[in-house]
Write an enzyme that holds these catalytic residues in place. Sequence first.
Site, PDB file in Angstrom:
ATOM      1  N   SER A 184      30.945  39.768  41.980  1.00  0.00           N
ATOM      2  CA  SER A 184      30.295  39.765  40.669  1.00  0.00           C
ATOM      3  C   SER A 184      28.777  39.717  40.776  1.00  0.00           C
ATOM      4  CB  SER A 184      30.769  38.544  39.875  1.00  0.00           C
ATOM      5  OG  SER A 184      30.438  37.358  40.584  1.00  0.00           O
ATOM      6  N   GLU A 205      37.010  41.934  48.325  1.00  0.00           N
ATOM      7  CA  GLU A 205      37.129  41.021  49.474  1.00  0.00           C
ATOM      8  C   GLU A 205      37.666  41.751  50.708  1.00  0.00           C
ATOM      9  OE1 GLU A 205      37.813  37.929  45.920  1.00  0.00           O
ATOM     10  OE2 GLU A 205      39.540  38.677  47.026  1.00  0.00           O
TER      11      GLU A 205
HETATM   12  O1  LIG Z   1      32.973  37.351  44.803  1.00  0.00           O
HETATM   13  P1  LIG Z   1      32.609  36.494  43.630  1.00  0.00           P
HETATM   14  O2  LIG Z   1      32.481  37.261  42.342  1.00  0.00           O
HETATM   15  O3  LIG Z   1      31.385  35.654  43.888  1.00  0.00           O
HETATM   16  O4  LIG Z   1      33.803  35.501  43.411  1.00  0.00           O
HETATM   17  C1  LIG Z   1      34.050  34.531  44.391  1.00  0.00           C
HETATM   18  C2  LIG Z   1      35.412  33.926  44.280  1.00  0.00           C
HETATM   19  O5  LIG Z   1      35.650  33.343  43.031  1.00  0.00           O
HETATM   20  C3  LIG Z   1      37.036  33.301  42.784  1.00  0.00           C
HETATM   21  O6  LIG Z   1      37.248  33.843  41.516  1.00  0.00           O
HETATM   22  C4  LIG Z   1      37.554  31.894  42.786  1.00  0.00           C
HETATM   23  O7  LIG Z   1      37.289  31.264  43.980  1.00  0.00           O
HETATM   24  C5  LIG Z   1      37.688  34.138  43.873  1.00  0.00           C
HETATM   25  O8  LIG Z   1      38.642  35.008  43.372  1.00  0.00           O
HETATM   26  C6  LIG Z   1      36.546  34.876  44.491  1.00  0.00           C
HETATM   27  O9  LIG Z   1      36.790  35.074  45.849  1.00  0.00           O
END
Ligand SMILES: O=P(O)(O)OC[C@H]1O[C@](O)(CO)[C@@H](O)[C@@H]1O
Length: 198
Positions: free
Chosen positions: A102, A165
Site C-alpha cells: 500500500s 508479497e
Molecule cells: O504491504 P503493506 O500494505 O504495508 O501491508 C503489510 C501487511 O499488513 C497486513 O494487512 C496485516 O499484517 C498484511 O496483509 C500485510 O502483509
Amino acid sequence: MDAVAERSSLSETAARAALNLSLIQNETAGTTNAIDVRQLADLAERIRGAERVFLSGAGRSGLVLRMAAMRLMHLGLTVHIAGDTTTPAITAGDLLLVASGSGTTSGVVKAAETAVAAGADVAAVTTNAGSPLAGLADALVIIPAAQKTDHGSSLSRQYSGSLFEQSLFLATEAVFQTLWESTDEPAEQLWLRHANLE
Ligand SMILES: O=P(O)(O)OC[C@H]1O[C@](O)(CO)[C@@H](O)[C@@H]1O
C-alpha cells in the site's frame, strides 16, 4: 463419508489445488515480468554501497524482508531489522529498505521518515508510486500488483496483498542473486555465515 466419496472429494480438491498453483505461477510471472529491472539494479547497487542495511515492513511484507535480510547477511553484509531488540540507530551512510504494498502502513512510513531525518538513504518496494512511502524514498521498485484492500481487483484473484508479497520475495531473491554473482564467493563461503545456533 464413505471411501469412494472420500477419494472423489480428494481428487476434486487436488484438481482445484493444481488450478490454483497455475493461477499463482501465472500471476507472479506476469507481475514480476512487469518490474523495471533498472529499478532492481539500482536497489542492488544501493545495497552494495551502503555501510549497513536496515529493513522495515509490516505483516507478510515484513516477513519477506526478513528472508531477504538473511540472504544479505549470508553475503557478509551488515543487516538489521527495524524494531528488533538489538537493532542500533540508523545514520548517514546506511540504507533503509522498506516494503509496503500500500505504501501507507504507518509504522513503515514512520521508519522511512526517521531514516530520512537521520540522513540515511531509503529504498522502497511498493505497488503505489503515489504513496507517502514512495514520496520519502530515494529509490523505488514498483511492483504492479494489487494492494491488500483491492478486493476483487483485476490484477489478482488472490486474497489481499498475496501477489505483492510473492512478487516481493521473487524480486528480493533476484537482487540477492545479482549481488552474489558479482562476488567471487562460492556457496561454501556463504554457508560459513549460516546460523549455527538453530
Ligand atoms: O504491504 P503493506 O500494505 O504495508 O501491508 C503489510 C501487511 O499488513 C497486513 O494487512 C496485516 O499484517 C498484511 O496483509 C500485510 O502483509
